[in-house]
Design an enzyme around this catalytic site. Structure first.
Site, PDB file in Angstrom:
ATOM      1  CG  LEU A 231      -5.215  -5.778  -7.968  1.00 39.99           C
ATOM      2  CD1 LEU A 231      -5.890  -6.361  -9.197  1.00 39.99           C
ATOM      3  CD2 LEU A 231      -3.775  -5.402  -8.282  1.00 39.99           C
ATOM      4  CD  GLN A 232      -8.513  -1.195  -0.862  1.00 42.62           C
ATOM      5  OE1 GLN A 232      -7.379  -1.661  -0.801  1.00 42.62           O
ATOM      6  NE2 GLN A 232      -9.117  -0.666   0.191  1.00 42.62           N
ATOM      7  NE  ARG A 233      -3.946  -2.407   1.028  1.00 43.84           N
ATOM      8  CZ  ARG A 233      -4.408  -3.617   0.698  1.00 43.84           C
ATOM      9  NH1 ARG A 233      -5.446  -3.736  -0.125  1.00 43.84           N
ATOM     10  NH2 ARG A 233      -3.834  -4.703   1.138  1.00 43.84           N
TER      11      ARG A 233
ATOM     12  CG  ASP B 148       1.778  -5.356   6.530  1.00 39.05           C
ATOM     13  OD1 ASP B 148       2.839  -5.898   6.894  1.00 39.05           O
ATOM     14  OD2 ASP B 148       0.946  -5.910   5.790  1.00 39.05           O
ATOM     15  CG  ASN B 149       5.314  -7.224  10.111  1.00 35.63           C
ATOM     16  OD1 ASN B 149       6.276  -7.359  10.864  1.00 35.63           O
ATOM     17  ND2 ASN B 149       5.447  -7.294   8.793  1.00 35.63           N
TER      18      ASN B 149
ATOM     19  N   GLY C 136       0.803  -1.218   0.000  1.00 34.49           N
ATOM     20  CA  GLY C 136       0.000   0.000   0.000  1.00 34.49           C
ATOM     21  C   GLY C 136       0.835   1.266   0.000  1.00 34.49           C
TER      22      GLY C 136
ATOM     23  CB  CYS D 169      -4.463  -2.927   6.513  1.00 33.78           C
ATOM     24  SG  CYS D 169      -3.813  -1.330   7.033  1.00 33.78           S
TER      25      CYS D 169
ATOM     26  CE  LYS E 188       1.813  -7.588  -2.757  1.00 36.97           C
ATOM     27  NZ  LYS E 188       1.452  -7.066  -1.432  1.00 36.97           N
TER      28      LYS E 188
ATOM     29  CB  SER F 152      -7.529  -8.721  -1.483  1.00 35.53           C
ATOM     30  OG  SER F 152      -6.279  -9.192  -1.024  1.00 35.53           O
TER      31      SER F 152
ATOM     32  CB  CYS G  26       3.578 -18.985  27.007  1.00 32.74           C
ATOM     33  SG  CYS G  26       3.085 -17.532  26.065  1.00 32.74           S
TER      34      CYS G  26
END
Ligand code: ZN
Length: 392
Positions: free
Chosen positions: A80-82, A139-140, A50, A197, A95, A78, A350
């Protein structure tokens, strides 16, 4: 605060380059000198998703001479929207290859470098060392902390961006001149607490808003113009249509860039961030109790079996009273399931809550529907209930 240009100018621009970049060249603050700096610059985008999509496209169009991208993923419908650097025909392709083709269409003068791999503790220093500046589009949290730590240890600046639904943030972290990401966020959020996201959604065009801030900052750093976002976080709210920036100071106690750093090399980021699988996050969503709640359950005489899923050596160091040890592996393999009572609720814990979430997913799948796990594990128990116990 203004900073000197990050990159020295290239010897010259060709006639073709002068034609191409003429709208930059006639801006007095950029000029031929600034364009030569862009030509000489080496910028790496972490992720071709993104934020990486608009960042790569505008960095290429702006004339950044060497542009790298690292991503191990393939294009999914999924995305391609952004992720506008990829198209319908790219579905299923790596990619980085799709991005390479798009950049070549935008600007053939860019030397494009592809790193078709995931960024790891073993390769990050070597890959980053070759670049002047990093643009972080991850994104993580595990990768985010790793990017930060590697940049601080290498003395490099990076431009950070983050997006979720209608909200975005961006900043420049450069420990030499300001705070780092750890000064702002010393601890990662508990695993599963901050939705990604993929879980919570993101307005596609938000990527362009934040990606363009990142590229703007990259250009400013490379050419040494304007006020960089060092020591400030830009916060964008698309629904209110507001941008505001907040000041962030360097934390003298930052374990990485502070006065007495305790982090002097890369750490295990998956462990640090308690990375868990989607199944574990799903299992934990409505079946998580805090250490304080666990203490209340004990004090009120509630009937349950407390299962510690760590390894024997860890159990030796510190344990929650009344717990029985069944290492996670024995639960995941199914070996320990017959030893677990069907008529008592099971509470798993844990060290930090990641392994117990994985074990919880396995227990739920095996029919132990009311099983729960303890958020933050034994470390939370020590923090919240019994600080006299040791941590490790
Ligand atoms: Zn710091």
């Amino acid at each position: 605060m203004t900073l000197p240009p990050l990159v020295a100018p290239a010897p010259e621009l060709t006639v073709d380059e002068i034609r191409r970049y003429s709208r930059h060249l006639i801006i007095p603050d950029v000029g031929v000198e600034g364009q030569k700096r862009l030509k000489n610059a080496k910028v790496l985008c972490v992720g071709a998703g993104g934020l990486g999509s608009p960042a790569l496209m505008y960095l290429a169009a702006a004339g950044v001479g060497t542009l790298g991208v690292i991503d191990f993923d393939v294009v999914d419908e999924s995305n391609l929207q952004r992720q506008v650097i990829h198209g319908q025909d790219d579905i299923g392709r790596p990619k980085v290859e799709s991005a390479r083709d798009a950049v070549a269409r935008i600007n053939p003068y860019v030397n494009f470098r592809v790193h078709n791999t995931s960024l790891t503790r073993d390769n990050v220093m070597e890959i980053f060392a070759d670049y002047d500046l990093i643009v972080d589009g991850t994104d993580n949290f595990a990768t985010r902390y790793m990017v930060n730590d590697a940049c601080v240890l290498l003395g490099k600046p990076y431009v950070w961006g983050s997006i979720y639904r209608f909200d975005g943030q961006a900043s420049v972290f450069w420990a030499e001149h300001g705070p780092c990401y750890r000064c702002l966020y010393p601890e990662p959020p508990p695993p599963g607490m901050v939705p990604s996201c993929a879980e919570g959604g993101v307005l596609g065009v938000l990527c362009a808003s934040i990606g363009s801030i990142q590229v703007t900052e990259a250009i400013k750093l490379i050419t040494g113009i304007g006020e960089p976002l060092v020591g400030r976080v830009m916060i964008y709210d698309a629904l209110e249509m507001t941008y505001r920036s907040i000041k962030v100071r360097k934390d003298p106690a930052c374990p990485l860039c502070g006065e007495n750093p305790t982090i002097t090399e890369l750490i295990d980021y998956e462990e640090f961030c308690g990375v868990i699988s989607d199944e574990a996050a799903e299992a934990a969503r409505d079946s998580t109790i805090t250490a304080t709640e666990l203490k209340e359950w004990m004090d009120t005489g509630k009937d349950f079996l407390l299962v510690d899923v760590r390894e024997p050596a860890e159990y030796e160091i510190v344990r929650i009273p009344g717990s029985v040890l069944i290492p996670k592996g024995e639960i995941l393999s199914g070996e320990a399931l017959s030893r677990l009572p069907q008529d008592r609720q099971i509470v798993l814990h844990c060290k930090s809550g990641a392994r117990s979430a994985e074990a919880l997913a396995a227990l739920k799948a095996a029919g132990f529907r009311d099983a729960v796990h303890v958020q933050g594990g034994v470390l939370a128990w020590v923090n919240q209930v019994d600080p006299s116990l040791p941590t490790y």
